[in-house]
Design an enzyme around this catalytic site. Sequence first.
Site, PDB file in Angstrom:
ATOM      1  N   ASN A  62       0.843  -1.203   0.000  1.00  0.00           N
ATOM      2  CA  ASN A  62       0.000   0.000   0.000  1.00  0.00           C
ATOM      3  C   ASN A  62       0.874   1.248   0.000  1.00  0.00           C
ATOM      4  O   ASN A  62       0.598   2.225  -0.697  1.00  0.00           O
ATOM      5  CB  ASN A  62      -0.916   0.066   1.226  1.00  0.00           C
ATOM      6  CG  ASN A  62      -1.995  -0.994   1.236  1.00  0.00           C
ATOM      7  OD1 ASN A  62      -2.447  -1.434   2.286  1.00  0.00           O
ATOM      8  ND2 ASN A  62      -2.419  -1.419   0.046  1.00  0.00           N
TER       9      ASN A  62
ATOM     10  N   ARG B 189      -2.163 -10.227   4.661  1.00  0.00           N
ATOM     11  CA  ARG B 189      -2.575  -8.921   5.186  1.00  0.00           C
ATOM     12  C   ARG B 189      -3.939  -8.981   5.887  1.00  0.00           C
ATOM     13  O   ARG B 189      -4.171  -8.264   6.861  1.00  0.00           O
ATOM     14  CB  ARG B 189      -2.561  -7.850   4.082  1.00  0.00           C
ATOM     15  CG  ARG B 189      -3.283  -8.195   2.778  1.00  0.00           C
ATOM     16  CD  ARG B 189      -2.788  -7.236   1.705  1.00  0.00           C
ATOM     17  NE  ARG B 189      -3.475  -7.280   0.402  1.00  0.00           N
ATOM     18  CZ  ARG B 189      -3.148  -8.103  -0.584  1.00  0.00           C
ATOM     19  NH1 ARG B 189      -2.221  -9.028  -0.391  1.00  0.00           N
ATOM     20  NH2 ARG B 189      -3.770  -8.023  -1.757  1.00  0.00           N
TER      21      ARG B 189
ATOM     22  N   GLU C  65      -8.092 -10.917  -3.005  1.00  0.00           N
ATOM     23  CA  GLU C  65      -8.196  -9.658  -3.752  1.00  0.00           C
ATOM     24  C   GLU C  65      -8.172  -9.907  -5.268  1.00  0.00           C
ATOM     25  O   GLU C  65      -7.645 -10.935  -5.733  1.00  0.00           O
ATOM     26  CB  GLU C  65      -7.052  -8.715  -3.323  1.00  0.00           C
ATOM     27  CG  GLU C  65      -7.019  -7.347  -3.992  1.00  0.00           C
ATOM     28  CD  GLU C  65      -8.316  -6.525  -3.829  1.00  0.00           C
ATOM     29  OE1 GLU C  65      -9.419  -7.093  -3.984  1.00  0.00           O
ATOM     30  OE2 GLU C  65      -8.226  -5.310  -3.592  1.00  0.00           O
TER      31      GLU C  65
ATOM     32  N   HIS D 216     -10.490  -6.930   1.238  1.00  0.00           N
ATOM     33  CA  HIS D 216      -9.593  -6.072   0.453  1.00  0.00           C
ATOM     34  C   HIS D 216     -10.410  -4.971  -0.218  1.00  0.00           C
ATOM     35  O   HIS D 216     -11.639  -5.036  -0.262  1.00  0.00           O
ATOM     36  CB  HIS D 216      -8.922  -6.900  -0.639  1.00  0.00           C
ATOM     37  CG  HIS D 216      -8.113  -8.042  -0.130  1.00  0.00           C
ATOM     38  ND1 HIS D 216      -6.760  -7.953   0.054  1.00  0.00           N
ATOM     39  CD2 HIS D 216      -8.460  -9.307   0.226  1.00  0.00           C
ATOM     40  CE1 HIS D 216      -6.305  -9.122   0.487  1.00  0.00           C
ATOM     41  NE2 HIS D 216      -7.320  -9.959   0.596  1.00  0.00           N
TER      42      HIS D 216
HETATM   43  O1  F6P Z   1      -3.943  -1.309  -3.903  1.00  0.00           O
HETATM   44  C1  F6P Z   1      -4.514  -2.270  -3.074  1.00  0.00           C
HETATM   45  C2  F6P Z   1      -5.473  -3.138  -3.869  1.00  0.00           C
HETATM   46  O2  F6P Z   1      -6.149  -3.971  -2.963  1.00  0.00           O
HETATM   47  C3  F6P Z   1      -4.812  -3.972  -4.974  1.00  0.00           C
HETATM   48  O3  F6P Z   1      -4.290  -5.207  -4.569  1.00  0.00           O
HETATM   49  C4  F6P Z   1      -5.919  -4.105  -5.973  1.00  0.00           C
HETATM   50  O4  F6P Z   1      -5.475  -4.439  -7.257  1.00  0.00           O
HETATM   51  C5  F6P Z   1      -6.535  -2.724  -5.892  1.00  0.00           C
HETATM   52  O5  F6P Z   1      -6.434  -2.321  -4.550  1.00  0.00           O
HETATM   53  C6  F6P Z   1      -7.979  -2.656  -6.314  1.00  0.00           C
HETATM   54  O6  F6P Z   1      -8.375  -1.313  -6.428  1.00  0.00           O
HETATM   55  P1  F6P Z   1      -8.561  -0.631  -7.868  1.00  0.00           P
HETATM   56  O7  F6P Z   1      -9.555  -1.502  -8.574  1.00  0.00           O
HETATM   57  O8  F6P Z   1      -9.078   0.734  -7.567  1.00  0.00           O
HETATM   58  O9  F6P Z   1      -7.251  -0.630  -8.597  1.00  0.00           O
END
Ligand code: F6P
Length: 405
Positions: free
Chosen positions: A221, A262, A287, A356
């Site tokens: 992050n 996480r 995620e 997530h």
């Molecule tokens: O950045 C953290 C996260 O959980 C990534 O692992 C994931 O790809 C992303 O957020 C999803 O968010 P967005 O669809 O806005 O990129």
Amino acid sequence: MKGKLVIVMVGLPARGKSTMARKLRQTLELDGVKTSIFNNGDLRRKMGDETTSSSTFFSPDNSDAVALREKISSLNIEDAQKFLKEKGSVAILDASNVTRKRRKILRNTFLELPILFIECMNADGEALEANLERKATLSEFKDRTKEEAIASFVRRISYYESIYEPLDVEPNRILVDSFENCILQEQVSSIVPYYDRIRDILTTRVVRNIFLVRHTQTYFNLEDRIGGDSDLTEKGIEQSRALAEHFTTQRIPIIFTSNYQRTLQAAEPIAERQDRCSIIALPEFNEIHGGVCDGMTYQEISDNMPHVARARRLNKYRYVYPEGEGYKTMEERVYRGLKKVFYLNNYGENIMIMGHKAVNRVILSKFLSRQEEEIPYIYMPQNRYYHIQIDPYKRIFELVPYSLS
Ligand code: F6P
């Protein structure tokens, strides 16, 4: 006796009967219908004899145990009769009741009252397995390892399977899939009070409290990297401790996480501060998979794969990462994870999901009516969580802060 009803739950162990029974009682009570559950398992556990939780206690060849189980059943029947004679309206007999013989005894006992048999089944092997894992954490198995407890429960189920007879001759009966939350068969040949209401309750998801939390800060992050299996930072650990402190006033029996470190690391301090709380990791809550982009920063994606960044910007919901996933393609598995949550969580108890960013957006969108193009932009911070409450007549969503940063 006007407006009185006997509900008999039927089904093999771990098929969601007690959860369904609690849901019926709670909702009927809210409607002002005096309802009580008479649960054979609870009575057995109250008797406290260690041997009653061993698998041999459930063998049909163990005549002493069969006699004791019949005794427990008749004690509950007597209590239910008393309850219905006095102020009670609906008595729910919660036990496996898998033989025609047992059900005939029940029908003959309550000859003057309408009786509805509700059988719970679940054909989903994975959900059943997860339920066995949860059962292994029950206090009746406290002196066994998880493996021993599961093996014992599996043997218990096989004893019940050896004598199981499906509902067929019972005049009023419903077959419910407790995982899919739908009615598979129904046959009602006499007047059953509250029938329409009961039918509705059986298929409605009522959620007292879902705490939908995003895992706390990770090293990825900090660098704006997607995917991976990064650990929490010091700040992330602090945030998890703040969460744990925040939730000490709430009872959280299970925390559902993904398989990633996480979410597990963020859940652990919360579980530690609770009295008996288990963590169940569901792969359905992993995620969004970034495919060839997994582990890259958003900047790296823009610089090295501008076509990916552009296409995703154009339709973030429908876009699928090369060799990975998209919001749309993730939907089905996330919904499946949610079904598992409802199946595994005891009805009426608080639910916590430690998920997530993308997964939580999809979960939230299931309850909020959002346009699909809005879903990938739902605000999902790491110092607040969503508190969701749902009943058939109202839905409440609240974004609650738990940490200052
Ligand atoms: O950045 C953290 C996260 O959980 C990534 O692992 C994931 O790809 C992303 O957020 C999803 O968010 P967005 O669809 O806005 O990129």
